[in-house]
Design a protein around this motif. Structure first.
Motif, PDB file in Angstrom:
ATOM      1  N   VAL A 151       0.860  -1.187   0.000  1.00 44.41           N
ATOM      2  CA  VAL A 151       0.000   0.000   0.000  1.00 44.41           C
ATOM      3  C   VAL A 151       0.895   1.235   0.000  1.00 44.41           C
ATOM      4  O   VAL A 151       1.669   1.447   0.927  1.00 44.41           O
ATOM      5  CB  VAL A 151      -0.924   0.018   1.220  1.00 44.41           C
ATOM      6  CG1 VAL A 151      -1.765   1.295   1.229  1.00 44.41           C
ATOM      7  CG2 VAL A 151      -1.821  -1.218   1.227  1.00 44.41           C
ATOM      8  N   ALA A 152       0.791   2.024  -1.063  1.00 44.13           N
ATOM      9  CA  ALA A 152       1.645   3.208  -1.188  1.00 44.13           C
ATOM     10  C   ALA A 152       0.788   4.462  -1.176  1.00 44.13           C
ATOM     11  O   ALA A 152      -0.302   4.506  -1.753  1.00 44.13           O
ATOM     12  CB  ALA A 152       2.457   3.148  -2.481  1.00 44.13           C
ATOM     13  N   LYS A 153       1.302   5.472  -0.475  1.00 41.37           N
ATOM     14  CA  LYS A 153       0.717   6.814  -0.531  1.00 41.37           C
ATOM     15  C   LYS A 153       1.621   7.621  -1.449  1.00 41.37           C
ATOM     16  O   LYS A 153       2.780   7.886  -1.107  1.00 41.37           O
ATOM     17  CB  LYS A 153       0.667   7.442   0.859  1.00 41.37           C
ATOM     18  CG  LYS A 153       0.023   6.561   1.924  1.00 41.37           C
ATOM     19  CD  LYS A 153      -1.471   6.435   1.784  1.00 41.37           C
ATOM     20  CE  LYS A 153      -2.025   5.527   2.872  1.00 41.37           C
ATOM     21  NZ  LYS A 153      -3.486   5.455   2.867  1.00 41.37           N
ATOM     22  N   ARG A 154       1.093   7.981  -2.597  1.00 40.03           N
ATOM     23  CA  ARG A 154       1.890   8.697  -3.594  1.00 40.03           C
ATOM     24  C   ARG A 154       1.240  10.005  -3.942  1.00 40.03           C
ATOM     25  O   ARG A 154       0.059  10.223  -3.687  1.00 40.03           O
ATOM     26  CB  ARG A 154       1.998   7.855  -4.875  1.00 40.03           C
ATOM     27  CG  ARG A 154       3.194   6.977  -4.894  1.00 40.03           C
ATOM     28  CD  ARG A 154       3.327   6.248  -6.206  1.00 40.03           C
ATOM     29  NE  ARG A 154       3.947   7.070  -7.248  1.00 40.03           N
ATOM     30  CZ  ARG A 154       4.390   6.576  -8.393  1.00 40.03           C
ATOM     31  NH1 ARG A 154       4.282   5.280  -8.639  1.00 40.03           N
ATOM     32  NH2 ARG A 154       4.941   7.371  -9.300  1.00 40.03           N
ATOM     33  N   TRP A 155       2.014  10.873  -4.562  1.00 41.99           N
ATOM     34  CA  TRP A 155       1.500  12.155  -5.040  1.00 41.99           C
ATOM     35  C   TRP A 155       1.604  12.172  -6.548  1.00 41.99           C
ATOM     36  O   TRP A 155       2.630  11.776  -7.107  1.00 41.99           O
ATOM     37  CB  TRP A 155       2.298  13.306  -4.414  1.00 41.99           C
ATOM     38  CG  TRP A 155       2.080  13.434  -2.942  1.00 41.99           C
ATOM     39  CD1 TRP A 155       2.569  12.611  -1.976  1.00 41.99           C
ATOM     40  CD2 TRP A 155       1.300  14.436  -2.267  1.00 41.99           C
ATOM     41  NE1 TRP A 155       2.151  13.038  -0.728  1.00 41.99           N
ATOM     42  CE2 TRP A 155       1.378  14.162  -0.878  1.00 41.99           C
ATOM     43  CE3 TRP A 155       0.553  15.547  -2.696  1.00 41.99           C
ATOM     44  CZ2 TRP A 155       0.733  14.940   0.085  1.00 41.99           C
ATOM     45  CZ3 TRP A 155      -0.076  16.319  -1.747  1.00 41.99           C
ATOM     46  CH2 TRP A 155       0.005  16.020  -0.378  1.00 41.99           C
ATOM     47  N   ASP A 164      -0.526  19.057  -7.193  1.00 38.19           N
ATOM     48  CA  ASP A 164      -0.134  17.696  -6.858  1.00 38.19           C
ATOM     49  C   ASP A 164      -1.138  17.178  -5.843  1.00 38.19           C
ATOM     50  O   ASP A 164      -1.512  17.899  -4.911  1.00 38.19           O
ATOM     51  CB  ASP A 164       1.266  17.671  -6.241  1.00 38.19           C
ATOM     52  CG  ASP A 164       2.354  17.835  -7.289  1.00 38.19           C
ATOM     53  OD1 ASP A 164       2.019  17.922  -8.486  1.00 38.19           O
ATOM     54  OD2 ASP A 164       3.531  17.886  -6.903  1.00 38.19           O
ATOM     55  N   PRO A 235      -7.386  15.297   5.268  1.00 36.85           N
ATOM     56  CA  PRO A 235      -7.111  16.223   6.365  1.00 36.85           C
ATOM     57  C   PRO A 235      -5.887  15.771   7.171  1.00 36.85           C
ATOM     58  O   PRO A 235      -5.776  14.605   7.521  1.00 36.85           O
ATOM     59  CB  PRO A 235      -8.379  16.138   7.218  1.00 36.85           C
ATOM     60  CG  PRO A 235      -9.455  15.766   6.248  1.00 36.85           C
ATOM     61  CD  PRO A 235      -8.795  14.862   5.240  1.00 36.85           C
ATOM     62  N   GLY A 236      -4.982  16.702   7.406  1.00 38.95           N
ATOM     63  CA  GLY A 236      -3.774  16.379   8.166  1.00 38.95           C
ATOM     64  C   GLY A 236      -2.645  15.825   7.315  1.00 38.95           C
ATOM     65  O   GLY A 236      -1.509  15.772   7.767  1.00 38.95           O
ATOM     66  N   MET A 237      -2.955  15.393   6.098  1.00 33.30           N
ATOM     67  CA  MET A 237      -1.937  14.791   5.227  1.00 33.30           C
ATOM     68  C   MET A 237      -1.537  15.719   4.090  1.00 33.30           C
ATOM     69  O   MET A 237      -0.676  15.366   3.284  1.00 33.30           O
ATOM     70  CB  MET A 237      -2.469  13.481   4.636  1.00 33.30           C
ATOM     71  CG  MET A 237      -2.803  12.433   5.662  1.00 33.30           C
ATOM     72  SD  MET A 237      -1.305  11.895   6.550  1.00 33.30           S
ATOM     73  CE  MET A 237      -2.011  10.717   7.698  1.00 33.30           C
ATOM     74  N   GLY A 238      -2.208  16.881   4.007  1.00 31.00           N
ATOM     75  CA  GLY A 238      -1.963  17.787   2.891  1.00 31.00           C
ATOM     76  C   GLY A 238      -1.523  19.157   3.348  1.00 31.00           C
ATOM     77  O   GLY A 238      -1.282  19.388   4.546  1.00 31.00           O
ATOM     78  N   SER A 239      -1.454  20.088   2.391  1.00 31.48           N
ATOM     79  CA  SER A 239      -0.875  21.399   2.705  1.00 31.48           C
ATOM     80  C   SER A 239      -1.835  22.272   3.513  1.00 31.48           C
ATOM     81  O   SER A 239      -1.442  23.348   3.964  1.00 31.48           O
ATOM     82  CB  SER A 239      -0.437  22.106   1.423  1.00 31.48           C
ATOM     83  OG  SER A 239      -1.470  22.105   0.486  1.00 31.48           O
ATOM     84  N   GLY A 241      -2.807  21.387   6.347  1.00 31.66           N
ATOM     85  CA  GLY A 241      -2.439  21.111   7.740  1.00 31.66           C
ATOM     86  C   GLY A 241      -3.561  20.437   8.510  1.00 31.66           C
ATOM     87  O   GLY A 241      -4.414  19.756   7.944  1.00 31.66           O
ATOM     88  N   PHE A 242      -3.546  20.667   9.809  1.00 30.71           N
ATOM     89  CA  PHE A 242      -4.553  20.069  10.687  1.00 30.71           C
ATOM     90  C   PHE A 242      -5.742  21.028  10.790  1.00 30.71           C
ATOM     91  O   PHE A 242      -5.569  22.202  11.107  1.00 30.71           O
ATOM     92  CB  PHE A 242      -3.985  19.848  12.090  1.00 30.71           C
ATOM     93  CG  PHE A 242      -2.849  18.863  12.158  1.00 30.71           C
ATOM     94  CD1 PHE A 242      -2.667  17.901  11.178  1.00 30.71           C
ATOM     95  CD2 PHE A 242      -1.957  18.888  13.220  1.00 30.71           C
ATOM     96  CE1 PHE A 242      -1.622  16.981  11.240  1.00 30.71           C
ATOM     97  CE2 PHE A 242      -0.906  17.971  13.302  1.00 30.71           C
ATOM     98  CZ  PHE A 242      -0.738  17.023  12.314  1.00 30.71           C
ATOM     99  N   TYR A 243      -6.916  20.527  10.563  1.00 29.50           N
ATOM    100  CA  TYR A 243      -8.134  21.327  10.712  1.00 29.50           C
ATOM    101  C   TYR A 243      -9.278  20.352  10.949  1.00 29.50           C
ATOM    102  O   TYR A 243      -9.118  19.140  10.754  1.00 29.50           O
ATOM    103  CB  TYR A 243      -8.404  22.174   9.457  1.00 29.50           C
ATOM    104  CG  TYR A 243      -8.586  21.347   8.204  1.00 29.50           C
ATOM    105  CD1 TYR A 243      -9.848  20.969   7.768  1.00 29.50           C
ATOM    106  CD2 TYR A 243      -7.485  20.908   7.468  1.00 29.50           C
ATOM    107  CE1 TYR A 243     -10.009  20.192   6.637  1.00 29.50           C
ATOM    108  CE2 TYR A 243      -7.636  20.131   6.338  1.00 29.50           C
ATOM    109  CZ  TYR A 243      -8.901  19.771   5.927  1.00 29.50           C
ATOM    110  OH  TYR A 243      -9.060  18.978   4.817  1.00 29.50           O
TER     111      TYR A 243
ATOM    112  N   VAL B 143       3.266  19.287   6.233  1.00 31.17           N
ATOM    113  CA  VAL B 143       3.202  18.948   4.816  1.00 31.17           C
ATOM    114  C   VAL B 143       3.198  20.271   4.066  1.00 31.17           C
ATOM    115  O   VAL B 143       2.185  20.975   4.053  1.00 31.17           O
ATOM    116  CB  VAL B 143       1.927  18.149   4.493  1.00 31.17           C
ATOM    117  CG1 VAL B 143       1.866  17.836   3.004  1.00 31.17           C
ATOM    118  CG2 VAL B 143       1.860  16.867   5.316  1.00 31.17           C
ATOM    119  N   VAL B 151       5.393   6.963   0.321  1.00 28.32           N
ATOM    120  CA  VAL B 151       5.529   6.132   1.519  1.00 28.32           C
ATOM    121  C   VAL B 151       4.784   4.828   1.279  1.00 28.32           C
ATOM    122  O   VAL B 151       3.571   4.836   1.077  1.00 28.32           O
ATOM    123  CB  VAL B 151       4.979   6.848   2.759  1.00 28.32           C
ATOM    124  CG1 VAL B 151       5.078   5.933   3.976  1.00 28.32           C
ATOM    125  CG2 VAL B 151       5.731   8.152   3.000  1.00 28.32           C
TER     126      VAL B 151
END
Lengths: 398, 398
Positions: A151-155, A164, A235-239, A241-243, B143, B151
């Motif tokens: 399982v890959a998290k890619r952009w 992106d 949410p939390g994984m992108g630009s 941020g945390f919201y 991020v 990843v």
């Protein structure tokens, strides 16, 4: 420091952390909860000496009815725990059927996680604890001792959306060591979800690993993109941020996503060893993702041989203006004429979209387009979407 | 169902869920917490009308002292929130320095998560909420809008341990589109951690993405294996299913892991485009992972040009019998003779392993082995390990 002193230091540190600092910070307790008993009943425990009431709520309890302007709907049930002299609250369920369940405690009216269970899933902005009862269909949701995919998290670059974006890609066991080309399932989340949803709530890698190991599903790549066009990532994984995530991100159902879906297919087909043809492409989604699958597959009517609509929203909102939503019947007919291996519709009997899906069936009947229809108990819930994926995946790429 | 009726249905469903079912299940509240204010103070809010006391505890509060047989140690501070007439509890901090912080609420003595903040990290068996204050070093933990690496969670065969095991692999931006070969950093977790720890608690992919984008670090592959030899994967991700994790898994410091580490290197070098030589291999780890890095790098004394010991445990426990732990001085001297680019030791002033690391320095001085030594404030905490990684990574593969 001698060896012995280091050992003592470690033990003391741990004891100290448990009894003072980390204990307060983390809230861990030396009790087991949930405990799955031999008869598959489950015992929950919470140490809360100061509490006046502790309830448990979860999807394994009989639902109660709540009134809405649309009529009665199901709401999760709740049960009062009993308290002993030490302030330990306990509740044991009836024996439970095999399933992945979720639950929370309600302590003096406030919903809290179980501090003794670190396994949670996020749905929109909220976390709930989970556990699995095996011995039936939920064995497919477990990590079993079978070969595992990656399982890959890619952009990837989405020129259409100008950013992106993050995507989850499952490649089947053996992918890296083989020279074979693989078929691809595009698997889309619902409103409030993102590129994490099918993995975390849907147990996709576990389900597909297990189905492949049992010889029931073909090895396939599964692409799980983010369907919220204003987000680059969950949410939390992108630009951003945390919201605090909201249920419905802007522009998610205005046609933008569907119109730019080829960016995703192009990325997958340029970056993985895939069979890049209609016979080896499937698209499926739940709720809003079913809506997206419905519209994408007829807007690009010669692209997918397999379409899965899981509890799908169907018709666009009245304020939707995207050109994707023009000529619905014409493009459906074109899609049918171009040939399809499987058009799969699944819906729960109590789903608020039940009627919409019956209307879709009529619409397809009218143009003579064949489909497979699956009706289950229950409503608009992940439990059903895991069932539909487990049923749908073995029908693909045969 | 008409378009309008579907819209109404959606709105009603959401309203219904918010006010009844999901609200109870999920515990979401229509308030924002934490709120980061313009002056970088932070306001926390919790709706708990029935509570008699609500405290907040977190690593941004001044620590208090707790007594242990080893002397005084730091424990997280706590602060009482104030309650308004609606039962909303509030606390605002002083302006905070740039950092990734964690916190929990303590409601009538029970530690709970913030129901309005879905961002949590798991440390051993416990979840804590997190937030980031930017404008300084923690910008590297965000991020940012820079190229992102991939990843992947993969499974590799470990013949030495007799099982398939899960590993986290970071490949740098551009890896997939290039034909280049890359250097590899093996990055090891501490006791209680697993192959998720450096990603989730250590913010590794964010730190390395940002350092590469700033031109400070070389593009590199980072392999984050699981150091608990009895586990195939992190709790909940492996064949042991869901269970309450413990701090110290069996056999983690008996030499088995070190003796089988070549299974991991072999997997990485056979499956990724790497520069498979000493000049392009680094190994680093925190606490138990520093212990592992110390022993692996001298047991295979011609394998790594870069070694990083972050708050490392050093000497084996007295009950450790692995042959890995024989001839420590001889293998260190051999390692030194074989040539090293960097031997990096970092420790916090209040770390319980501070003395052990001073002893190591003396030991290295005695054999004339050069090293770089970094001393920071604070103790045995992730805050320091993120700082050490940010400092260490730019020194590699130059």
């Amino acid at each position: 420091m001698t060896k012995t002193r280091i050992m003592i230091a470690l033990v003391v540190l741990l004891a100290g952390l448990k009894s003072n600092g980390q204990e307060a910070l983390f809230g861990g307790q030396e009790i087991v909860s949930p405990e799955i008993n031999k008869d598959k009943s489950v015992t929950f425990r919470l140490l809360a000496p100061a509490a006046d009431s502790v309830f448990i709520t979860g999807d394994f309890l009989p639902t109660t009815k709540m009134k809405t302007p649309m009529g009665e709907m199901d709401a999760p049930g709740k049960k009062l725990l009993s308290k002993n002299g030490e302030g330990l609250w306990t509740y044991t369920t009836e024996p439970l059927a095999s399933e992945l369940y979720n639950y929370s405690f309600i302590v003096d009216g406030m919903t809290v996680r179980d501090p003794n269970n670190p396994f949670v899933i996020r749905d929109v902005s909220s976390l709930t604890n989970i556990f699995i009862i095996g011995g039936g269909k939920a064995d497919n949701y477990k990590v079993n001792d079978v070969p595992h995919g990656t399982v890959a998290k890619r952009w990837y670059d989405s020129p259409g959306l100008g950013m992106d974006r993050r995507i989850t890609i499952y490649t089947p066991p053996g992918y890296e060591d083989s020279k074979e080309e693989y078929p691809v399932l595009y698997l889309l989340h619902g409103a409030g979800g993102d590129e994490e949803a099918w993995m975390d709530l849907g147990r996709t890698s576990q389900i597909i690993d297990n189905l492949i190991a049992e010889g029931k599903a073909q090895p396939m790549i599964i692409a799980m993109p983010n369907g919220n066009v204003t987000q680059d990532a969950a949410p939390g994984m992108g630009s951003d941020g945390f919201y605090k995530p909201v249920f419905m991100a802007p522009k998610t159902m205005d046609g933008t996503y569907e119109a730019n879906f080829m960016d995703i297919i192009k990325f997958v087909e340029n970056n993985y060893r895939v069979k890049a043809n209609k016979e080896n492409r499937a698209i499926a989604g739940l709720s809003m993702g079913g809506f997206h699958s419905f519209h994408i597959s007829r807007y690009y009517p010669n692209t997918f041989d397999y379409v899965g609509l899981f509890s799908a929203a169907i018709m666009p909102r009245e304020d939707a203006t995207g050109e994707v939503y023009n000529n619905i019947n014409e493009t459906l007919e074109q899609q049918y004429k171009n040939g399809l291996e499987l058009y799969y519709i699944a819906i729960g009997k109590t789903d608020f979209l039940y009627k919409a899906n019956q209307d879709l069936k009529k619409q397809l009947d009218e143009i003579g387009m064949p489909y497979e229809y699956v009706e289950t108990d229950g409503g608009h819930i992940w439990r059903n979407w895991r069932i539909y994926l487990t049923d749908f995946a073995p029908k693909l790429f045969k």
